[in-house]
Scaffold this motif. Structure first.
Motif, PDB file in Angstrom:
ATOM      1  N   ASP A  84       0.803  -1.225   0.000  1.00 15.45           N
ATOM      2  CA  ASP A  84       0.000   0.000   0.000  1.00 15.45           C
ATOM      3  C   ASP A  84       0.835   1.274   0.000  1.00 15.45           C
ATOM      4  N   ASN A  85       2.034   1.212   0.525  1.00 15.82           N
ATOM      5  CA  ASN A  85       2.772   2.448   0.772  1.00 15.82           C
ATOM      6  C   ASN A  85       4.159   2.490   0.130  1.00 15.82           C
TER       7      ASN A  85
ATOM      8  N   PRO B   7      -5.362  10.751   6.277  1.00 14.85           N
ATOM      9  CA  PRO B   7      -6.471  11.668   6.502  1.00 14.85           C
ATOM     10  C   PRO B   7      -6.524  12.138   7.966  1.00 14.85           C
ATOM     11  N   CYS B   8      -6.937  13.374   8.137  1.00 13.02           N
ATOM     12  CA  CYS B   8      -6.858  13.999   9.454  1.00 13.02           C
ATOM     13  C   CYS B   8      -8.114  13.788  10.292  1.00 13.02           C
ATOM     14  N   ASN B   9      -7.882  13.397  11.523  1.00 13.85           N
ATOM     15  CA  ASN B   9      -8.899  13.483  12.558  1.00 13.85           C
ATOM     16  C   ASN B   9      -8.542  14.740  13.316  1.00 13.85           C
ATOM     17  N   PRO B  10      -9.349  15.778  13.323  1.00 19.92           N
ATOM     18  CA  PRO B  10     -10.782  15.834  13.056  1.00 19.92           C
ATOM     19  C   PRO B  10     -11.227  16.456  11.721  1.00 19.92           C
ATOM     20  N   SER B  11     -10.332  16.960  10.867  1.00 18.29           N
ATOM     21  CA  SER B  11     -10.815  17.773   9.737  1.00 18.29           C
ATOM     22  C   SER B  11     -11.133  16.954   8.493  1.00 18.29           C
ATOM     23  N   GLY B  12     -10.672  15.700   8.450  1.00 22.02           N
ATOM     24  CA  GLY B  12     -10.877  14.882   7.253  1.00 22.02           C
ATOM     25  C   GLY B  12      -9.956  15.267   6.099  1.00 22.02           C
ATOM     26  N   SER B  13      -9.058  16.226   6.322  1.00 23.80           N
ATOM     27  CA  SER B  13      -8.172  16.679   5.247  1.00 23.80           C
ATOM     28  C   SER B  13      -7.133  15.619   4.918  1.00 23.80           C
ATOM     29  N   VAL B  14      -6.767  15.580   3.641  1.00 30.54           N
ATOM     30  CA  VAL B  14      -5.753  14.630   3.183  1.00 30.54           C
ATOM     31  C   VAL B  14      -4.631  15.425   2.525  1.00 30.54           C
ATOM     32  N   TYR B  15      -3.414  15.255   2.994  1.00 27.12           N
ATOM     33  CA  TYR B  15      -2.277  15.914   2.345  1.00 27.12           C
ATOM     34  C   TYR B  15      -1.963  15.205   1.034  1.00 27.12           C
ATOM     35  N   SER B  16      -1.866  15.977  -0.040  1.00 24.92           N
ATOM     36  CA  SER B  16      -1.511  15.393  -1.330  1.00 24.92           C
ATOM     37  C   SER B  16      -0.010  15.134  -1.350  1.00 24.92           C
ATOM     38  N   LYS B  17       0.419  14.379  -2.359  1.00 24.99           N
ATOM     39  CA  LYS B  17       1.856  14.106  -2.485  1.00 24.99           C
ATOM     40  C   LYS B  17       2.623  15.417  -2.631  1.00 24.99           C
TER      41      LYS B  17
ATOM     42  N   SER C 108       3.887  10.123  11.415  1.00 25.07           N
ATOM     43  CA  SER C 108       2.832  10.199  10.409  1.00 25.07           C
ATOM     44  C   SER C 108       1.754   9.182  10.786  1.00 25.07           C
ATOM     45  N   ASP C 109       0.627   9.697  11.247  1.00 24.84           N
ATOM     46  CA  ASP C 109      -0.459   8.832  11.731  1.00 24.84           C
ATOM     47  C   ASP C 109      -1.384   8.556  10.549  1.00 24.84           C
ATOM     48  N   GLU C 110      -1.347   7.320  10.076  1.00 20.76           N
ATOM     49  CA  GLU C 110      -2.061   6.968   8.841  1.00 20.76           C
ATOM     50  C   GLU C 110      -3.207   6.006   9.113  1.00 20.76           C
ATOM     51  N   ILE C 111      -3.788   6.109  10.307  1.00 19.98           N
ATOM     52  CA  ILE C 111      -4.809   5.131  10.698  1.00 19.98           C
ATOM     53  C   ILE C 111      -6.071   5.212   9.825  1.00 19.98           C
ATOM     54  N   TYR C 112      -6.300   6.371   9.176  1.00 23.28           N
ATOM     55  CA  TYR C 112      -7.473   6.489   8.284  1.00 23.28           C
ATOM     56  C   TYR C 112      -7.107   6.286   6.810  1.00 23.28           C
ATOM     57  N   GLU C 113      -5.919   5.778   6.581  1.00 18.15           N
ATOM     58  CA  GLU C 113      -5.417   5.596   5.211  1.00 18.15           C
ATOM     59  C   GLU C 113      -6.462   5.102   4.210  1.00 18.15           C
ATOM     60  N   HIS C 114      -7.163   4.043   4.565  1.00 16.92           N
ATOM     61  CA  HIS C 114      -8.092   3.444   3.596  1.00 16.92           C
ATOM     62  C   HIS C 114      -9.413   4.210   3.487  1.00 16.92           C
ATOM     63  N   ILE C 115      -9.701   5.042   4.478  1.00 18.89           N
ATOM     64  CA  ILE C 115     -10.974   5.788   4.429  1.00 18.89           C
ATOM     65  C   ILE C 115     -10.672   7.118   3.743  1.00 18.89           C
ATOM     66  N   ASN C 116     -10.557   7.027   2.435  1.00 15.34           N
ATOM     67  CA  ASN C 116     -10.069   8.140   1.623  1.00 15.34           C
ATOM     68  C   ASN C 116     -10.920   8.175   0.355  1.00 15.34           C
ATOM     69  N   PHE C 117     -11.582   9.300   0.108  1.00 13.54           N
ATOM     70  CA  PHE C 117     -12.510   9.391  -1.027  1.00 13.54           C
ATOM     71  C   PHE C 117     -11.895  10.150  -2.195  1.00 13.54           C
ATOM     72  N   GLY C 118     -10.622  10.510  -2.057  1.00 10.09           N
ATOM     73  CA  GLY C 118     -10.017  11.386  -3.055  1.00 10.09           C
ATOM     74  C   GLY C 118      -8.987  10.696  -3.909  1.00 10.09           C
ATOM     75  N   GLU C 119      -7.876  11.364  -4.061  1.00  6.38           N
ATOM     76  CA  GLU C 119      -6.865  10.965  -5.039  1.00  6.38           C
ATOM     77  C   GLU C 119      -5.932   9.868  -4.560  1.00  6.38           C
ATOM     78  N   GLY C 120      -6.083   9.435  -3.330  1.00  8.42           N
ATOM     79  CA  GLY C 120      -5.198   8.385  -2.844  1.00  8.42           C
ATOM     80  C   GLY C 120      -4.309   8.882  -1.731  1.00  8.42           C
TER      81      GLY C 120
ATOM     82  N   GLY D 174     -11.323  12.452   3.602  1.00  4.29           N
ATOM     83  CA  GLY D 174     -11.119  11.144   4.213  1.00  4.29           C
ATOM     84  C   GLY D 174     -11.584  11.119   5.651  1.00  4.29           C
ATOM     85  N   ALA D 175     -11.295  10.010   6.349  1.00  2.00           N
ATOM     86  CA  ALA D 175     -11.746   9.752   7.726  1.00  2.00           C
ATOM     87  C   ALA D 175     -13.282   9.788   7.773  1.00  2.00           C
TER      88      ALA D 175
END
Ligand code: PMP
Ligand code: GLU
Length: 395
Positions: A85-86, A174-184, A204-216, A321-322
């Motif tokens: 995955d990474n 993805p960020c808890n609490p904002s749901g934001s995802v940093y792009s590459k 780097s806390d990636e616990i929401y990695e799979h709960i991502n609705f965007g670009e990856g 995400g998240a």
């Protein structure tokens, strides 16, 4: 006798997410019809194929202490997952399995922070980061982000926050609490700053990695120069609906992993053995097996954004995400609603609990006093009813 608690515990905040969940439980026990949108916990059951693996492990008599840092075959499954995955390559001595990602984070903090070390936390950040840092006698340094920038820290902000005392930077994407995802590209920009400061450790806390609705998803450890100083934190609580099983893990530079192993050897002796066996099955499964949950979260995100968007005074980013939304509700500050004056986000969250019977969490707990966090890891019916009630109270 006189109570003689430590300064450490006296100075610690109670976890606001867990406190709100307890309060909601209490009110429910009193017969109130509370809709709980405070706790970040999938409302799905753990998938059957994972439960079956746990039952099998019990029958196979997995009942002894495991190695402190986790079973060798679980560590191999984690190594394979990081590769799949990474695009990260780890050896077994770089992996430590713990009792939830929360313990993984606590291990890292206790293993590397010395008193007075500064830890940069882009705010909003997950509720426990600042207190875990403080338990380790570190100093949290908040960097305020804005809704206009999708609650993400810029390279300039990072650069300005770095001092000779900066030891680490912690963030979730993805960020808890904002749901934001940093792009590459955004991570590349942060990495360019960090390359100038080779001794800063990244968590780097990636616990929401799979709960991502965007670009990856991008792991910062995969970016040039970052691998040797990044601790990648992950776990099975969120994507596999396994919060109560309590399994988290890290991939880290070996010297940090060794120290976490040592720490954990004195504190927990390692994670639950049945849950570890089940985690092997979870991590070996293709991600397609859990996609039904991610699709549902995506649908609910859209539903919640639409419904909350109809309420005047809720300013929203679009979380990628998240399973949280983090509306800015500062438009309500200074207003009196149902006889209660709203001075801050905590007042607002309390108003929703008392008048709408909806539990949320104040943004203050996440380092942003203008927002509240709403978890949409709840059924569609509950979400619709909750937002209807909120709307009624506010109109
Ligand atoms: N990090 C983040 C960002 C979280 O939201 C959570 C939620 N509990 C955790 C870590 C800890 O997860 P757990 O201990 O359940 O693995
Ligand atoms: N991470 C979840 C949340 O933020 C679970 C609660 C907790 O561990 O604090 O709500």
């Amino acid at each position: 006798m006189t109570q003689q608690l430590s300064e450490r515990v006296l100075n610690m905040a109670t976890s606001a997410t867990l406190a709100m969940a307890a309060k909601a439980r209490e009110l429910r026990a009193e017969g109130k019809d509370i809709i709980g949108l405070s706790l970040g916990e999938p409302d799905f059951n753990t998938p059957d194929f994972i439960k079956d693996a746990a039952k099998e492990a019990i029958d196979q008599n997995y009942n002894s202490y495991s190695p402190v840092d986790g079973y060798a075959d679980l560590k191999q499954a984690i190594i394979n997952k990081f590769k799949r995955d990474n695009q990260l390559t780890y050896t077994p001595s770089q992996i430590v399995v713990s009792t939830g990602a929360k313990q993984s984070l606590a291990n890292v903090a206790l293993a590397v922070i010395n008193p007075g070390d500064e830890v940069i936390l882009p705010a909003p950040y997950w509720v426990s980061y600042s207190d875990i840092v403080k338990i380790a006698e570190g100093v949290p340094v908040e960097v305020q982000t804005s809704i206009e920038n999708d609650f993400k820290m810029t390279a300039e902000q990072l650069e300005a926050a770095i001092t000779p005392k900066t030891k680490m930077i912690w963030y979730s994407s993805p960020c808890n609490p904002s749901g934001s995802v940093y792009s590459k590209a955004e991570l590349e920009a942060l990495a360019a700053v960090l390359r100038k400061h080779p001794n800063i450790i990244i968590v780097s806390d990636e616990i929401y990695e799979h709960i991502n609705f965007g670009e990856g998803h991008t792991s910062i450890a995969s970016i040039d120069g970052m691998y040797d100083r990044t601790v990648t934190v992950n776990g099975v609580s969120k994507a596999f609906a396994m919060t109560g099983w309590r399994i988290g893990y890290i991939g880290a530079p070996e010297w940090i992993a060794r120290a976490c192993n040592k720490m954990q050897g004195q504190i927990t002796s390692g994670a639950n053995c049945i849950a570890q066996r089940a985690t092997i099955t979870a991590l070996e499964a293709p991600v397609s097996k859990i996609k039904y949950m991610i699709d549902k979260f995506h649908e609910r995100r859209d539903l919640v954004l639409n419904l909350l968007g109809e309420i005047k005074g809720f300013q929203l980013n679009v979380p990628e995400g998240a399973f949280y939304v983090f509306p800015n509700i500062s438009d309500f500050f200074g207003k009196t609603i149902k006889g209660k004056t709203i001075e801050n986000a905590s007042d607002f969250s309390l108003l929703l609990l008392e008048e709408a019977n909806v539990a949320t969490v104040t943004g203050e707990a996440f380092g942003n006093p203008n927002c509240i966090r709403i978890s949409y890891a709840a059924s569609e019916a509950e979400l619709k009813e909750a937002i209807k009630r909120i709307k009624e109270v506010l109109s």
